[in-house]
Design a protein around this motif. Structure first.
Motif, PDB file in Angstrom:
ATOM      1  N   GLN A 293       2.675  -6.760  16.953  1.00 40.61           N
ATOM      2  CA  GLN A 293       1.964  -6.580  15.691  1.00 40.61           C
ATOM      3  C   GLN A 293       2.830  -7.006  14.508  1.00 40.61           C
ATOM      4  O   GLN A 293       2.326  -7.590  13.548  1.00 40.61           O
ATOM      5  N   HIS A 296       2.699 -10.782  13.971  1.00 44.45           N
ATOM      6  CA  HIS A 296       1.377 -11.409  13.802  1.00 44.45           C
ATOM      7  C   HIS A 296       1.451 -12.520  12.749  1.00 44.45           C
ATOM      8  O   HIS A 296       1.897 -12.312  11.627  1.00 44.45           O
ATOM      9  N   GLU A 322      -4.272 -13.905  26.459  1.00 37.73           N
ATOM     10  CA  GLU A 322      -5.457 -13.505  25.714  1.00 37.73           C
ATOM     11  C   GLU A 322      -5.163 -13.136  24.265  1.00 37.73           C
ATOM     12  O   GLU A 322      -6.097 -12.910  23.486  1.00 37.73           O
ATOM     13  N   LYS A 323      -3.889 -13.032  23.918  1.00 36.51           N
ATOM     14  CA  LYS A 323      -3.468 -12.618  22.573  1.00 36.51           C
ATOM     15  C   LYS A 323      -4.021 -11.236  22.214  1.00 36.51           C
ATOM     16  O   LYS A 323      -4.288 -10.937  21.043  1.00 36.51           O
ATOM     17  N   THR A 324      -4.227 -10.378  23.211  1.00 36.37           N
ATOM     18  CA  THR A 324      -4.677  -9.007  22.996  1.00 36.37           C
ATOM     19  C   THR A 324      -3.856  -8.066  23.860  1.00 36.37           C
ATOM     20  O   THR A 324      -3.301  -8.460  24.887  1.00 36.37           O
ATOM     21  N   GLU A 326      -3.142  -3.347  24.408  1.00 40.10           N
ATOM     22  CA  GLU A 326      -3.418  -1.981  23.981  1.00 40.10           C
ATOM     23  C   GLU A 326      -2.097  -1.275  23.734  1.00 40.10           C
ATOM     24  O   GLU A 326      -1.220  -1.273  24.612  1.00 40.10           O
ATOM     25  N   THR A 333      -8.257  -2.187  21.820  1.00 36.88           N
ATOM     26  CA  THR A 333      -7.607  -3.485  21.978  1.00 36.88           C
ATOM     27  C   THR A 333      -7.167  -4.010  20.614  1.00 36.88           C
ATOM     28  O   THR A 333      -7.929  -3.979  19.644  1.00 36.88           O
ATOM     29  N   ARG A 335      -5.517  -7.314  18.542  1.00 42.22           N
ATOM     30  CA  ARG A 335      -5.322  -8.760  18.625  1.00 42.22           C
ATOM     31  C   ARG A 335      -4.132  -9.159  17.757  1.00 42.22           C
ATOM     32  O   ARG A 335      -3.990  -8.676  16.631  1.00 42.22           O
TER      33      ARG A 335
END
Length: 533
Positions: A293, A296, A322-324, A326, A333, A335
């Motif tokens: 995060q 980003h 997937e660029k996701t 948890e 989820t 991103r």
């Protein structure tokens, strides 16, 4: 009341409140926010003039005006707050007030005296714009009719004034945050420069062709979002190259976030990478963002990725694909748009065979591998590296103007540097601390002298690569050529080729002639730039 207030639904009120907050947090200016605020006010209450005054150093300064009576004089109008006790009282009590004909005749005068020719007893209202601990100014409404605004209208506009003040507060906080962000970003870029990203200049001007080729390939891949795997022995400068790739990329204005996978306990790595929510484990007293995060829109550098626990590699693979992901303890989820650079000195192929590293993750990370050569394979760069590292250290130690002499370089070149550039930096820093002179000679360095190391680190002859054993003359010739390159063709004196080889100058000349080594001037390289310039 029907003549003064325009019919407006509850849904419109809520919609306007939402629009004002969104406008306050958008990229538009405060001036646009205020203009929009007065524009919507025309749908709520009747007026001939609506004026927004902001508090600036004890004055109320007009910034926006709407209505038939709005003029350039009104928009430039200023009031000293000390001259208008009724306005000061409205700000102190935070309550809107409608003025009566009695107020106009016995009060502190009309705010627009000398600017507008309004009749005595005209409809007038003052609405404070206050939110939290701040009062931003006042909103005034005027009509030419000689009547008083009803209390119901005053209460309605007072609520609207609170909404507008809250929007001003949001806009101010956003502006302050952006200013702090720009300052911190500039500070971060300065720190990145000081942390060693500028070593790429040494890569691009290297005297070793493989190193220059490495820098060229790094620039090419930097223009993409392709994952890059940086390989090489410890201390070869993998993080420096990663910072360079980030600065060359379209993400240069984004964050460069690092995580050393070998420096954090395995149980905490998942939280460090992906973050966690409050209560997800003992000690998780608040939500915390992970490195994904934080990075980003920028670059995430995973150092020593070969040390990543196997159980965490699957989640990393999914985040890359997937660029996701948890956060720990969350089912939501998240991103994150992140470019991945990874580095390791571990043999990942061997780790795959031992089932310590996932093969699918390896292929995901190693789309574009870059291997940094060890220092012993680029000893011709010692002058440039020493000049760069001494300049870098001078910003921390204050020892400016330090430089390594020719015999000092020869002493450094006689060592095979298992710790590579990191070990060289430590040796130089020790020397600058102990030396009382700016010149660092051979006696300034306490590294072991291993005269055999140039032979081991010499480029492998083509015949050897084909499986043949080089002759003794070939090995001697290669060894002498390397030492001549290090001494820049100097044969005599301390630090000269003869002294390093343990031979008399006449014996060395005789052997060079026998081996066909001539034209000493070809070994004289351009000296490194003076330190501090």
């Amino acid at each position: 009341m029907a003549d003064d207030i325009v019919a407006v639904t509850r849904a419109e009120w809520h919609g306007e409140a939402r629009d004002l907050i969104e406008l306050a947090t958008s990229e538009r200016t405060v001036a646009e926010l205020l203009r929009r605020g007065l524009e919507w006010l025309t749908r709520v209450v009747r007026f001939d003039l609506a004026t927004l005054f902001l508090l600036r150093e004890g004055k109320l300064v007009s910034v926006v005006a709407r209505g038939p009576l709005a003029s350039e004089r009104v928009r430039r109008h200023e009031l000293r707050l000390a001259d208008f006790p009724s306005l000061r009282q409205a700000l102190e009590t935070r309550r809107a007030r409608a003025f009566t004909s009695e107020d106009h005749s016995h009060g502190d005068g009309d705010p627009f005296d000398g600017v507008l020719d309004l009749p005595p007893g005209h409809a007038c209202m003052v609405v404070p714009l206050c939110a939290a601990e701040r009062c931003y100014g006042v909103l005034t409404l005027d009509r030419t009719e000689c009547e008083t605004y009803p209390r119901e209208v005053v209460d309605l506009v007072e609520v609207y004034g609170q909404m507008l003040a809250t929007s001003l507060q949001e806009a101010e906080q956003k502006s302050n945050f952006e200013r702090l962000h720009r300052r911190e970003h500039a500070h971060a870029r300065l720190l990145e420069s000081q942390l060693g990203g500028d070593e790429v200049g040494v890569l691009e001007t290297s005297r070793a062709a493989p190193v220059r080729e490495l820098a060229l390939r790094a620039r090419q891949v930097a223009e993409t979002d392709t994952p890059v795997l940086l390989l090489g022995e410890t201390g070869t400068g993998k993080e420096r190259l990663a910072r360079a790739v980030h600065r060359w990329s379209a993400r240069a204005e984004g964050a460069f976030v690092t995580l050393n996978c070998a420096a954090i306990p395995a149980g905490l790595l998942e939280s460090e990478l992906f973050g966690h929510v409050k209560g997800s484990f003992t000690g998780a007293t608040r939500d915390r963002a992970g490195r994904f995060q934080m990075a980003h829109g920028g670059t995430l550098f995973l150092d020593e990725v070969g040390e990543l626990p196997v159980e965490l590699q699957a989640k990393l693979l999914r985040a890359l694909q997937e660029k996701t992901f948890e956060p720990v303890g969350s089912d939501k989820t998240v991103r994150a748009d992140v470019r991945i650079l990874a580095a390791t000195h571990v043999d990942l192929q061997e780790a795959i065979r031992q089932r310590r590293f996932r093969e699918d993750l390896y292929y995901r990370l190693s789309v574009f591998p870059l291997r940094l050569p060890p220092l012993r394979e680029r000893l011709e760069d010692l002058p440039l590296l020493c000049a760069f590292l001494l300049e870098e250290q001078s910003r921390r130690t204050g020892r400016k103007g330090m430089e390594v002499t020719a015999d000092g370089l020869a002493r450094l070149a006689a060592y095979d540097w298992p710790g590579n550039i990191r070990e060289l930096a430590n040796a130089l820093e020790r020397a600058t601390i102990l030396s009382r002179r700016p010149e660092l000679g051979a006696e300034s360095f306490d590294v072991p002298v291993r005269l055999s190391s140039p032979v081991r680190s010499a480029p492998v002859p083509l015949s050897l690569a084909e499986g043949a054993v080089p002759t003794l003359e070939e090995v001697q010739r290669q060894h002498i050529l390397r030492v001549l390159g290090l001494t820049q063709g100097r044969l005599y004196g301390p630090g000269g080729a003869a002294a390093l080889l343990g031979l008399k100058p006449s014996t060395l000349q005789s052997r060079m002639k026998k081996l066909g080594i001539t034209r000493l001037e070809q070994y004289v390289a351009t000296p490194p730039p003076p330190s501090g310039k």
